[in-house]
Design a protein around this motif. Structure first.
Motif, PDB file in Angstrom:
ATOM      1  N   ASP A  29       0.059  -8.080  -4.071  1.00 34.99           N
ATOM      2  CA  ASP A  29       0.027  -6.633  -3.910  1.00 34.99           C
ATOM      3  C   ASP A  29      -0.928  -6.221  -2.789  1.00 34.99           C
ATOM      4  O   ASP A  29      -0.578  -5.411  -1.927  1.00 34.99           O
ATOM      5  CB  ASP A  29      -0.390  -5.982  -5.230  1.00 34.99           C
ATOM      6  CG  ASP A  29      -0.353  -4.468  -5.156  1.00 34.99           C
ATOM      7  OD1 ASP A  29       0.713  -3.908  -4.853  1.00 34.99           O
ATOM      8  OD2 ASP A  29      -1.404  -3.830  -5.396  1.00 34.99           O
ATOM      9  N   HIS A  30      -2.126  -6.790  -2.793  1.00 36.73           N
ATOM     10  CA  HIS A  30      -3.123  -6.426  -1.779  1.00 36.73           C
ATOM     11  C   HIS A  30      -2.710  -6.901  -0.386  1.00 36.73           C
ATOM     12  O   HIS A  30      -2.843  -6.156   0.597  1.00 36.73           O
ATOM     13  CB  HIS A  30      -4.489  -7.003  -2.152  1.00 36.73           C
ATOM     14  CG  HIS A  30      -5.272  -6.134  -3.086  1.00 36.73           C
ATOM     15  ND1 HIS A  30      -4.905  -5.925  -4.388  1.00 36.73           N
ATOM     16  CD2 HIS A  30      -6.407  -5.408  -2.885  1.00 36.73           C
ATOM     17  CE1 HIS A  30      -5.775  -5.117  -4.975  1.00 36.73           C
ATOM     18  NE2 HIS A  30      -6.693  -4.786  -4.084  1.00 36.73           N
ATOM     19  N   PHE A  31      -2.248  -8.139  -0.290  1.00 34.99           N
ATOM     20  CA  PHE A  31      -1.845  -8.659   1.015  1.00 34.99           C
ATOM     21  C   PHE A  31      -0.666  -7.856   1.565  1.00 34.99           C
ATOM     22  O   PHE A  31      -0.572  -7.618   2.764  1.00 34.99           O
ATOM     23  CB  PHE A  31      -1.453 -10.133   0.914  1.00 34.99           C
ATOM     24  CG  PHE A  31      -2.603 -11.055   0.579  1.00 34.99           C
ATOM     25  CD1 PHE A  31      -3.916 -10.640   0.692  1.00 34.99           C
ATOM     26  CD2 PHE A  31      -2.361 -12.346   0.150  1.00 34.99           C
ATOM     27  CE1 PHE A  31      -4.980 -11.490   0.383  1.00 34.99           C
ATOM     28  CE2 PHE A  31      -3.401 -13.209  -0.154  1.00 34.99           C
ATOM     29  CZ  PHE A  31      -4.716 -12.781  -0.035  1.00 34.99           C
ATOM     30  N   ARG A  32       0.242  -7.442   0.675  1.00 34.55           N
ATOM     31  CA  ARG A  32       1.415  -6.674   1.094  1.00 34.55           C
ATOM     32  C   ARG A  32       1.006  -5.314   1.677  1.00 34.55           C
ATOM     33  O   ARG A  32       1.619  -4.827   2.628  1.00 34.55           O
ATOM     34  CB  ARG A  32       2.352  -6.488  -0.095  1.00 34.55           C
ATOM     35  CG  ARG A  32       3.624  -5.708   0.237  1.00 34.55           C
ATOM     36  CD  ARG A  32       4.547  -5.639  -0.963  1.00 34.55           C
ATOM     37  NE  ARG A  32       5.235  -6.897  -1.185  1.00 34.55           N
ATOM     38  CZ  ARG A  32       5.163  -7.628  -2.292  1.00 34.55           C
ATOM     39  NH1 ARG A  32       4.398  -7.225  -3.298  1.00 34.55           N
ATOM     40  NH2 ARG A  32       5.832  -8.749  -2.416  1.00 34.55           N
ATOM     41  N   HIS A  33      -0.036  -4.719   1.084  1.00 34.62           N
ATOM     42  CA  HIS A  33      -0.435  -3.372   1.517  1.00 34.62           C
ATOM     43  C   HIS A  33      -1.534  -3.361   2.576  1.00 34.62           C
ATOM     44  O   HIS A  33      -1.536  -2.509   3.468  1.00 34.62           O
ATOM     45  CB  HIS A  33      -0.896  -2.556   0.303  1.00 34.62           C
ATOM     46  CG  HIS A  33       0.214  -2.142  -0.604  1.00 34.62           C
ATOM     47  ND1 HIS A  33       0.632  -2.910  -1.666  1.00 34.62           N
ATOM     48  CD2 HIS A  33       1.028  -1.062  -0.586  1.00 34.62           C
ATOM     49  CE1 HIS A  33       1.641  -2.308  -2.282  1.00 34.62           C
ATOM     50  NE2 HIS A  33       1.900  -1.191  -1.645  1.00 34.62           N
ATOM     51  N   TYR A  34      -2.479  -4.299   2.473  1.00 34.86           N
ATOM     52  CA  TYR A  34      -3.642  -4.263   3.369  1.00 34.86           C
ATOM     53  C   TYR A  34      -3.701  -5.431   4.347  1.00 34.86           C
ATOM     54  O   TYR A  34      -4.426  -5.360   5.336  1.00 34.86           O
ATOM     55  CB  TYR A  34      -4.936  -4.230   2.543  1.00 34.86           C
ATOM     56  CG  TYR A  34      -4.948  -3.147   1.500  1.00 34.86           C
ATOM     57  CD1 TYR A  34      -4.980  -1.799   1.855  1.00 34.86           C
ATOM     58  CD2 TYR A  34      -4.908  -3.461   0.140  1.00 34.86           C
ATOM     59  CE1 TYR A  34      -4.975  -0.797   0.893  1.00 34.86           C
ATOM     60  CE2 TYR A  34      -4.911  -2.464  -0.837  1.00 34.86           C
ATOM     61  CZ  TYR A  34      -4.931  -1.141  -0.446  1.00 34.86           C
ATOM     62  OH  TYR A  34      -4.919  -0.147  -1.408  1.00 34.86           O
ATOM     63  N   GLY A  35      -2.952  -6.476   4.051  1.00 40.14           N
ATOM     64  CA  GLY A  35      -3.002  -7.649   4.911  1.00 40.14           C
ATOM     65  C   GLY A  35      -4.011  -8.668   4.417  1.00 40.14           C
ATOM     66  O   GLY A  35      -4.941  -8.347   3.681  1.00 40.14           O
ATOM     67  N   LYS A 115       3.230  -7.817   6.471  1.00 39.94           N
ATOM     68  CA  LYS A 115       1.900  -8.350   6.199  1.00 39.94           C
ATOM     69  C   LYS A 115       1.973  -9.718   5.507  1.00 39.94           C
ATOM     70  O   LYS A 115       1.099 -10.563   5.696  1.00 39.94           O
ATOM     71  CB  LYS A 115       1.080  -7.347   5.388  1.00 39.94           C
ATOM     72  CG  LYS A 115       0.634  -6.137   6.221  1.00 39.94           C
ATOM     73  CD  LYS A 115      -0.292  -5.230   5.458  1.00 39.94           C
ATOM     74  CE  LYS A 115      -0.931  -4.207   6.390  1.00 39.94           C
ATOM     75  NZ  LYS A 115       0.059  -3.349   7.048  1.00 39.94           N
ATOM     76  N   LEU A 116       3.024  -9.941   4.707  1.00 39.57           N
ATOM     77  CA  LEU A 116       3.217 -11.258   4.123  1.00 39.57           C
ATOM     78  C   LEU A 116       3.690 -12.241   5.196  1.00 39.57           C
ATOM     79  O   LEU A 116       3.332 -13.424   5.173  1.00 39.57           O
ATOM     80  CB  LEU A 116       4.222 -11.202   2.972  1.00 39.57           C
ATOM     81  CG  LEU A 116       3.775 -10.425   1.730  1.00 39.57           C
ATOM     82  CD1 LEU A 116       4.846 -10.528   0.643  1.00 39.57           C
ATOM     83  CD2 LEU A 116       2.446 -10.939   1.198  1.00 39.57           C
ATOM     84  N   HIS A 117       4.479 -11.740   6.126  1.00 41.07           N
ATOM     85  CA  HIS A 117       4.888 -12.564   7.267  1.00 41.07           C
ATOM     86  C   HIS A 117       3.656 -13.021   8.039  1.00 41.07           C
ATOM     87  O   HIS A 117       3.580 -14.168   8.496  1.00 41.07           O
ATOM     88  CB  HIS A 117       5.809 -11.771   8.189  1.00 41.07           C
ATOM     89  CG  HIS A 117       6.013 -12.411   9.535  1.00 41.07           C
ATOM     90  ND1 HIS A 117       6.996 -13.343   9.774  1.00 41.07           N
ATOM     91  CD2 HIS A 117       5.336 -12.274  10.698  1.00 41.07           C
ATOM     92  CE1 HIS A 117       6.928 -13.743  11.030  1.00 41.07           C
ATOM     93  NE2 HIS A 117       5.927 -13.099  11.618  1.00 41.07           N
ATOM     94  N   ASP A 118       2.684 -12.121   8.189  1.00 41.09           N
ATOM     95  CA  ASP A 118       1.474 -12.468   8.931  1.00 41.09           C
ATOM     96  C   ASP A 118       0.711 -13.599   8.252  1.00 41.09           C
ATOM     97  O   ASP A 118       0.094 -14.440   8.919  1.00 41.09           O
ATOM     98  CB  ASP A 118       0.561 -11.240   9.064  1.00 41.09           C
ATOM     99  CG  ASP A 118       1.153 -10.185   9.991  1.00 41.09           C
ATOM    100  OD1 ASP A 118       2.097 -10.517  10.743  1.00 41.09           O
ATOM    101  OD2 ASP A 118       0.692  -9.032   9.952  1.00 41.09           O
ATOM    102  N   ILE A 119       0.753 -13.654   6.922  1.00 41.11           N
ATOM    103  CA  ILE A 119       0.112 -14.765   6.210  1.00 41.11           C
ATOM    104  C   ILE A 119       0.848 -16.059   6.524  1.00 41.11           C
ATOM    105  O   ILE A 119       0.223 -17.110   6.735  1.00 41.11           O
ATOM    106  CB  ILE A 119       0.112 -14.524   4.691  1.00 41.11           C
ATOM    107  CG1 ILE A 119      -0.627 -13.237   4.348  1.00 41.11           C
ATOM    108  CG2 ILE A 119      -0.537 -15.700   3.953  1.00 41.11           C
ATOM    109  CD1 ILE A 119      -0.536 -12.870   2.884  1.00 41.11           C
ATOM    110  N   ALA A 120       2.175 -15.993   6.555  1.00 37.48           N
ATOM    111  CA  ALA A 120       2.962 -17.179   6.892  1.00 37.48           C
ATOM    112  C   ALA A 120       2.630 -17.649   8.310  1.00 37.48           C
ATOM    113  O   ALA A 120       2.598 -18.850   8.583  1.00 37.48           O
ATOM    114  CB  ALA A 120       4.454 -16.881   6.768  1.00 37.48           C
ATOM    115  N   ALA A 121       2.364 -16.692   9.211  1.00 37.74           N
ATOM    116  CA  ALA A 121       1.989 -17.045  10.576  1.00 37.74           C
ATOM    117  C   ALA A 121       0.638 -17.750  10.596  1.00 37.74           C
ATOM    118  O   ALA A 121       0.445 -18.741  11.313  1.00 37.74           O
ATOM    119  CB  ALA A 121       1.947 -15.791  11.451  1.00 37.74           C
TER     120      ALA A 121
END
Length: 206
Positions: A29-35, A115-121
């Motif tokens: 939830d947090h990563f999706r909204h705030y990164g 923002k979840l894509h950015d984690i995958a990156a």
């Protein structure tokens, strides 16, 4: 690209403990909204009403939490690809579907869950185990389809199987790698995935 063996992600505390799952849900939830970069372990602890020290009983670091979230996101793609691989369609049709589905689901993560894509990156750039496991899963899925195509007589069987799978996994990379997806428009990628899929199939069919 050599085949990789899935790596167990480090974790603390019982793997199926509901608190661990609660932390992962809060992180999603947090990563999706705030990164990822703007979320702290303290933020996650506060969200579920525990201390940061308690969170560290289950995850040794913020990266470990990021790994779990990344594994969740990439695992959904892997599951969809496995379903295609296990279908009753011809091996050629399944391979076409694998290329198309890998691109469509990777693009969906990129555009709909940026923002979840950015984690995958981050995972890909820093060689996180979650990214390695995703590549290993793709390799295993490809191997299953190619092997069945050979057993049915649909594909040639003279080229070493691992060599074929490594080559196909390599040409699939631009359609799934988080950083490479940013280099082309969706239209360009869709055009290229069709051309490359047809080229791969021409090299496989007897």
């Amino acid at each position: 690209m050599k085949p990789e063996t899935p790596i167990a992600l480090p974790q603390r505390g019982p793997a199926l403990h509901e608190r661990r799952e609660q932390i992962i849900r809060a992180a999603l939830d947090h990563f999706r909204h705030y990164g990822y970069s703007k979320t702290s372990v303290a933020d996650l602890a506060k969200a579920i009403g525990v201390s940061s020290a308690y969170v560290y009983k289950f995850f040794e670091s913020k990266q470990a939490i990021g790994e779990a979230v990344c594994t969740h996101s990439l695992g959904q793609i892997d599951d969809a690809l496995r379903e295609i691989a296990q279908s009753e369609n011809s091996a050629s049709d399944r391979l076409k579907e694998l290329f198309a589905s890998l691109l469509s689901k990777s693009l969906a993560l990129f555009f709909e869950e940026r923002k979840l894509h950015d984690i995958a990156a981050v995972a890909a750039a820093n060689h996180w185990n979650s990214a390695k496991n995703h590549r290993a899963a793709l390799y295993s899925i490809l191997k299953h389809v190619i092997n069945e195509g050979r057993e049915s007589g649909e594909f040639e069987s003279e080229t070493p199987l691992d060599e074929v799978c490594m080559a196909i996994a390599s040409v699939m990379t631009p359609f799934s790698h988080p950083l490479m997806l940013e280099e082309k428009t969706p239209e360009q990628l869709e055009e290229r995935v069709l051309v490359i899929t047809n080229l791969v199939l021409r090299s496989l069919v007897k």
